[in-house]
Scaffold this motif. Structure first.
Motif, PDB file in Angstrom:
ATOM      1  N   VAL A   1       6.242  17.288  21.991  1.00 53.30           N
ATOM      2  CA  VAL A   1       6.363  17.450  23.437  1.00 53.30           C
ATOM      3  C   VAL A   1       5.080  16.982  24.127  1.00 53.30           C
ATOM      4  CG1 VAL A   1       6.720  19.113  25.315  1.00 53.30           C
ATOM      5  CG2 VAL A   1       7.979  19.374  23.178  1.00 53.30           C
TER       6      VAL A   1
ATOM      7  N   LEU B   1       5.014  13.198  24.296  1.00 54.75           N
ATOM      8  CA  LEU B   1       5.912  12.695  25.341  1.00 54.75           C
ATOM      9  C   LEU B   1       5.289  12.902  26.714  1.00 54.75           C
ATOM     10  CD1 LEU B   1       8.548  11.448  26.333  1.00 54.75           C
ATOM     11  CD2 LEU B   1       9.590  13.723  26.200  1.00 54.75           C
TER      12      LEU B   1
ATOM     13  N   THR C   1       9.333   4.177  18.803  1.00 55.76           N
ATOM     14  CA  THR C   1       9.450   5.290  19.751  1.00 55.76           C
ATOM     15  C   THR C   1      10.073   4.805  21.059  1.00 55.76           C
ATOM     16  OG1 THR C   1       7.560   6.424  18.769  1.00 55.76           O
ATOM     17  CG2 THR C   1       8.166   7.080  20.999  1.00 55.76           C
TER      18      THR C   1
ATOM     19  N   GLN D   1      11.657  17.742  28.525  1.00 60.45           N
ATOM     20  CA  GLN D   1      10.772  17.075  27.579  1.00 60.45           C
ATOM     21  C   GLN D   1      11.023  17.592  26.168  1.00 60.45           C
ATOM     22  OE1 GLN D   1       6.794  17.687  29.170  1.00 60.45           O
ATOM     23  NE2 GLN D   1       6.801  15.643  30.091  1.00 60.45           N
TER      24      GLN D   1
ATOM     25  N   SER E   1      11.962  14.972  23.266  1.00 56.30           N
ATOM     26  CA  SER E   1      10.993  14.842  22.179  1.00 56.30           C
ATOM     27  C   SER E   1      11.615  15.243  20.835  1.00 56.30           C
ATOM     28  CB  SER E   1       9.728  15.648  22.461  1.00 56.30           C
ATOM     29  OG  SER E   1      10.012  17.022  22.586  1.00 56.30           O
TER      30      SER E   1
END
Length: 110
Positions: free
Chosen positions: A34, A37, A51, A23, A27
């Motif tokens: 993070v 995400l 995104t 992650q 991210s």
């Protein structure tokens, strides 16, 4: 068309795991936090189009794969139906196998 935030998050997480990306890595590349995400992957937060496109590029998956509950025409194509049950990593493996098969079936040029 239905917008299923949990399905979207699950598919993003599956694609990330198939690439064996953390992650933190994803991210950072997507310029998001993070925690954000993580919330997306858990289905607790939505995401902007920008995104989404960024994550799709990083994870090498199509926005259709992430967004579509049922991809139009899926029921008409047995191969597509079979592939729809696989993870992105498994689909990549199938693609590699099919390419090898096609190369070996192609008539040799002399």
């Amino acid at each position: 068309m239905e917008y299923d935030i949990r399905l979207i998050g699950r598919r993003i997480q599956e694609a990330r795991r198939a690439k064996r990306y953390t992650q933190e890595y994803v991210s950072a590349r997507a310029n998001i936090g993070v925690k954000f995400l993580s919330q997306i992957e858990c289905g607790k937060a939505g995401l902007s189009v920008q995104t989404l496109l960024s994550l799709c590029e990083i994870l090498e998956v199509s926005p259709n794969y992430i967004l579509m509950v049922n991809i139009p025409g899926e029921d008409d194509d047995p191969l597509r139906k079979c592939l729809s049950t696989l993870t992105p990593r498994q689909v990549q493996d199938v693609e590699a196998i099919v390419k090898l098969f096609a190369q070996n079936c192609a008539p040799s040029e002399k």
